[in-house]
Motif scaffolding. Structure first.
Motif, PDB file in Angstrom:
ATOM      1  N   SER A 158      18.280  36.409  16.591  1.00  0.00           N
ATOM      2  CA  SER A 158      17.694  35.104  16.887  1.00  0.00           C
ATOM      3  C   SER A 158      16.722  35.226  18.053  1.00  0.00           C
ATOM      4  O   SER A 158      17.060  35.756  19.114  1.00  0.00           O
ATOM      5  CB  SER A 158      18.819  34.125  17.229  1.00  0.00           C
ATOM      6  OG  SER A 158      18.289  33.047  17.963  1.00  0.00           O
ATOM      7  N   LEU A 159      15.517  34.682  17.857  1.00  0.00           N
ATOM      8  CA  LEU A 159      14.447  34.798  18.858  1.00  0.00           C
ATOM      9  C   LEU A 159      14.872  34.259  20.217  1.00  0.00           C
ATOM     10  O   LEU A 159      14.529  34.823  21.262  1.00  0.00           O
ATOM     11  CB  LEU A 159      13.230  34.010  18.349  1.00  0.00           C
ATOM     12  CG  LEU A 159      11.980  34.003  19.213  1.00  0.00           C
ATOM     13  CD1 LEU A 159      11.356  35.374  19.263  1.00  0.00           C
ATOM     14  CD2 LEU A 159      10.974  32.989  18.679  1.00  0.00           C
ATOM     15  N   THR A 160      15.632  33.168  20.216  1.00  0.00           N
ATOM     16  CA  THR A 160      15.847  32.418  21.451  1.00  0.00           C
ATOM     17  C   THR A 160      17.159  32.753  22.164  1.00  0.00           C
ATOM     18  O   THR A 160      17.379  32.294  23.275  1.00  0.00           O
ATOM     19  CB  THR A 160      15.833  30.903  21.147  1.00  0.00           C
ATOM     20  OG1 THR A 160      16.774  30.660  20.096  1.00  0.00           O
ATOM     21  CG2 THR A 160      14.458  30.453  20.707  1.00  0.00           C
ATOM     22  N   GLU A 161      18.040  33.543  21.542  1.00  0.00           N
ATOM     23  CA  GLU A 161      19.348  33.812  22.167  1.00  0.00           C
ATOM     24  C   GLU A 161      19.383  35.207  22.768  1.00  0.00           C
ATOM     25  O   GLU A 161      19.626  36.195  22.073  1.00  0.00           O
ATOM     26  CB  GLU A 161      20.464  33.677  21.127  1.00  0.00           C
ATOM     27  CG  GLU A 161      20.669  32.255  20.649  1.00  0.00           C
ATOM     28  CD  GLU A 161      21.518  32.198  19.387  1.00  0.00           C
ATOM     29  OE1 GLU A 161      22.494  32.969  19.272  1.00  0.00           O
ATOM     30  OE2 GLU A 161      21.166  31.400  18.489  1.00  0.00           O
ATOM     31  N   ILE A 162      19.202  35.282  24.077  1.00  0.00           N
ATOM     32  CA  ILE A 162      19.164  36.585  24.748  1.00  0.00           C
ATOM     33  C   ILE A 162      20.465  37.359  24.507  1.00  0.00           C
ATOM     34  O   ILE A 162      20.456  38.566  24.296  1.00  0.00           O
ATOM     35  CB  ILE A 162      18.975  36.402  26.276  1.00  0.00           C
ATOM     36  CG1 ILE A 162      17.709  35.612  26.549  1.00  0.00           C
ATOM     37  CG2 ILE A 162      18.970  37.757  26.971  1.00  0.00           C
ATOM     38  CD1 ILE A 162      16.514  36.424  26.816  1.00  0.00           C
ATOM     39  N   GLY A 163      21.595  36.622  24.517  1.00  0.00           N
ATOM     40  CA  GLY A 163      22.891  37.278  24.315  1.00  0.00           C
ATOM     41  C   GLY A 163      22.944  38.006  22.978  1.00  0.00           C
ATOM     42  O   GLY A 163      23.539  39.084  22.871  1.00  0.00           O
ATOM     43  N   ALA A 164      22.311  37.440  21.955  1.00  0.00           N
ATOM     44  CA  ALA A 164      22.317  38.062  20.627  1.00  0.00           C
ATOM     45  C   ALA A 164      21.548  39.387  20.654  1.00  0.00           C
ATOM     46  O   ALA A 164      21.926  40.357  19.985  1.00  0.00           O
ATOM     47  CB  ALA A 164      21.701  37.114  19.603  1.00  0.00           C
ATOM     48  N   TRP A 165      20.470  39.437  21.435  1.00  0.00           N
ATOM     49  CA  TRP A 165      19.710  40.688  21.557  1.00  0.00           C
ATOM     50  C   TRP A 165      20.582  41.742  22.225  1.00  0.00           C
ATOM     51  O   TRP A 165      20.649  42.884  21.783  1.00  0.00           O
ATOM     52  CB  TRP A 165      18.438  40.481  22.388  1.00  0.00           C
ATOM     53  CG  TRP A 165      17.391  39.625  21.748  1.00  0.00           C
ATOM     54  CD1 TRP A 165      17.399  38.271  21.652  1.00  0.00           C
ATOM     55  CD2 TRP A 165      16.175  40.058  21.110  1.00  0.00           C
ATOM     56  NE1 TRP A 165      16.264  37.838  20.997  1.00  0.00           N
ATOM     57  CE2 TRP A 165      15.493  38.907  20.666  1.00  0.00           C
ATOM     58  CE3 TRP A 165      15.584  41.309  20.883  1.00  0.00           C
ATOM     59  CZ2 TRP A 165      14.274  38.954  20.001  1.00  0.00           C
ATOM     60  CZ3 TRP A 165      14.365  41.371  20.228  1.00  0.00           C
ATOM     61  CH2 TRP A 165      13.725  40.211  19.786  1.00  0.00           C
ATOM     62  N   ARG A 166      21.255  41.319  23.320  1.00  0.00           N
ATOM     63  CA  ARG A 166      22.073  42.279  24.059  1.00  0.00           C
ATOM     64  C   ARG A 166      23.201  42.793  23.169  1.00  0.00           C
ATOM     65  O   ARG A 166      23.463  43.993  23.123  1.00  0.00           O
ATOM     66  CB  ARG A 166      22.630  41.608  25.327  1.00  0.00           C
ATOM     67  CG  ARG A 166      23.263  42.594  26.286  1.00  0.00           C
ATOM     68  CD  ARG A 166      23.717  41.934  27.588  1.00  0.00           C
ATOM     69  NE  ARG A 166      22.629  41.456  28.407  1.00  0.00           N
ATOM     70  CZ  ARG A 166      22.374  40.175  28.687  1.00  0.00           C
ATOM     71  NH1 ARG A 166      23.156  39.228  28.181  1.00  0.00           N
ATOM     72  NH2 ARG A 166      21.380  39.826  29.456  1.00  0.00           N
ATOM     73  N   ASP A 167      23.850  41.878  22.419  1.00  0.00           N
ATOM     74  CA  ASP A 167      24.985  42.280  21.585  1.00  0.00           C
ATOM     75  C   ASP A 167      24.570  43.222  20.466  1.00  0.00           C
ATOM     76  O   ASP A 167      25.351  44.063  20.034  1.00  0.00           O
ATOM     77  CB  ASP A 167      25.649  41.034  20.962  1.00  0.00           C
ATOM     78  CG  ASP A 167      26.329  40.182  22.017  1.00  0.00           C
ATOM     79  OD1 ASP A 167      26.505  40.684  23.157  1.00  0.00           O
ATOM     80  OD2 ASP A 167      26.654  39.012  21.717  1.00  0.00           O
ATOM     81  N   ALA A 168      23.351  43.070  19.962  1.00  0.00           N
ATOM     82  CA  ALA A 168      22.916  43.881  18.817  1.00  0.00           C
ATOM     83  C   ALA A 168      22.334  45.229  19.250  1.00  0.00           C
ATOM     84  O   ALA A 168      22.066  46.087  18.410  1.00  0.00           O
ATOM     85  CB  ALA A 168      21.883  43.109  17.995  1.00  0.00           C
ATOM     86  N   ALA A 169      22.141  45.427  20.548  1.00  0.00           N
ATOM     87  CA  ALA A 169      21.552  46.691  21.026  1.00  0.00           C
ATOM     88  C   ALA A 169      22.540  47.848  20.843  1.00  0.00           C
ATOM     89  O   ALA A 169      23.755  47.654  20.906  1.00  0.00           O
ATOM     90  CB  ALA A 169      21.164  46.557  22.500  1.00  0.00           C
TER      91      ALA A 169
END
Ligand SMILES: *Cc1c(COP(=O)(O)O)cnc(C)c1O
Length: 401
Positions: free
Chosen positions: A139-150
């Motif tokens: 999701s573009l707007t959820e920073i936590g989602a980026w961190r979790d998917a790294a």
């Protein structure tokens, strides 16, 4: 900046750089930028040829990787994006391909925002996967989602902001910080804003990608793309262009160079028309929602206000009555061009669910906020009253079919 540019140009404002950067004086002393439509260039001597071929001295060799008109466009764009260097490519997709093939290798992982351009999804999902590069869409707007998917192999974060077509806004500075914590590069597709309205490199991004086809040309004439960033990141892409060939033509570079001269004025006029059209659409009874980051109740409004210098020319709105209403509206319009393109002086209209986003599953479309009643308008430079009158034709067709 070229060797002819004085110090004053480095300190000059963006409108001045858009008109003056990337020009070289030639023996003919022409005022407009010349188009060098030559595939190759002459050497003075055998020694000169050897030195230029090996890269020991710089200069024009062959237009696959050194052409003066293309370099003029690259220098002007780099000056506007505040990047050390730019490299031009044949299209926006060629720029993203060149970025990936230069800076990724088998085993690497990419994090990409879910709402990116359809062909970008195809490039990551189909082409790069064959070469051992994996991708996760978040999701573009959820920073936590980026961190979790790294993962420990994440080497590139890629995003587009504002998103197409509902104007979701990513926090570029926050994602730049995350990408650097991960030891990855952050690349931002700056197509929707252009450097007139957003400079991702100043917010911490490592690379900017462009579909120059859109606002940089601004009049729908030619295809082109570009990457901008630090010298150390762009020089290997120039080498990639030399060996792989997705180069911009001199003619297209010339069109883009001239396009940049009016970019700032055009982007302000696009944004102004879009803002006023969005506000007007909000008051029309068949409209259930308007998605434009310039509207105070848009979820990305405050962030866009901080990181952009304007809200851009693309908006979307939802009609009650789903696909049938949306198609009836579109078919009743006469002024707006029914085409999937954007970033043109001419206003364009499209039904995303059955065209640009038609390849997505219904679930994916729901996640991206693309409902069946959604219409996208890329607002052009015509008189606002005439665009409104065209929308009124659409509304009339829904209200009295
Ligand atoms: C059009 C577009 C591209 C692709 O650019 P081409 O020049 O058509 O290859 C990439 N990203 C965005 C956001 C676009 O709108």
């Amino acid at each position: 900046m070229t060797q002819d540019d004085g110090k004053w140009l480095e300190q000059a404002g963006p409108r001045t750089r858009a008109v003056r950067a990337g020009i070289r004086r030639t023996a003919e002393a022409e005022h407009a930028e010349p188009i060098f439509t030559s595939s190759s260039f002459l050497f003075e001597t055998a020694e000169d040829a050897a030195a230029k071929f090996s890269g020991e001295t710089t200069g024009n060799v062959y237009s696959r990787y050194t052409n003066p008109t293309v370099r003029g466009f690259e220098e002007r764009l780099a000056a506007l994006e505040h990047g050390e260097r730019a490299v031009a490519t044949a299209s926006g997709m060629a720029a993203i391909l060149a970025l990936c093939l230069t800076h990724l290798k088998a085993g690497d992982h990419v994090l990409c925002s879910r709402d990116v351009f359809g062909a970008t999804v195809g490039l990551f999902e189909n082409t790069l996967k064959k070469f051992g590069v994996s991708v996760s869409f978040v999701s573009l707007t959820e920073i936590g989602a980026w961190r979790d998917a790294a993962t420990s192999n994440t080497r590139l974060l890629f995003l587009e902001t504002p998103s197409n077509p509902i104007n979701a806004i990513a926090d570029i500075a926050a994602l730049a910080e995350l990408s650097h914590d991960l030891g990855a590069l952050l690349a931002v597709d700056n197509c929707f804003c252009s450097p007139a309205l957003q400079m991702p490199l100043l917010l911490g991004a490592d690379l900017v990608t462009h579909s120059a086809t859109k606002y940089l040309d601004g009049q729908g004439r030619v295809l082109g793309g570009a990457l901008v960033g630090r010298e150390e990141l762009i020089a290997p892409v120039v080498a990639f262009n030399r060996s792989c060939g997705p180069t911009m033509s001199a003619f297209n570079a010339w069109v883009m160079l001239k396009g940049l001269e009016t970019l700032d004025l055009r982007m302000r006029a696009h944004s102004d028309n879009a803002q006023r059209l969005a506000e007007w659409l909000t008051d029309q009874s068949p409209v259930e929602a308007v998605h434009y980051c310039g509207l105070p109740d848009h979820p990305g409004h405050a962030l866009a206000g901080r990181q952009q210098q304007g809200f851009g020319g693309v908006l979307a709105f939802e009609l009650a009555g789903g696909r049938e209403a949306a198609w009836r509206f579109i078919n009743a319009t006469e002024l707006m061009s029914l085409t999937a393109n954007l970033g043109d002086a001419k206003t364009t209209i499209v039904h995303p669910a059955s065209t640009t986003h038609g390849r997505l599953s219904a679930d994916q479309r729901d996640a991206a906020g693309i409902c069946e009643g959604l219409i996208r308008i890329a607002v052009g430079l015509e008189d606002l009253e005439d665009i409104q009158a065209d929308c009124d034709r659409g509304f009339a067709a829904i209200l009295s079919p």
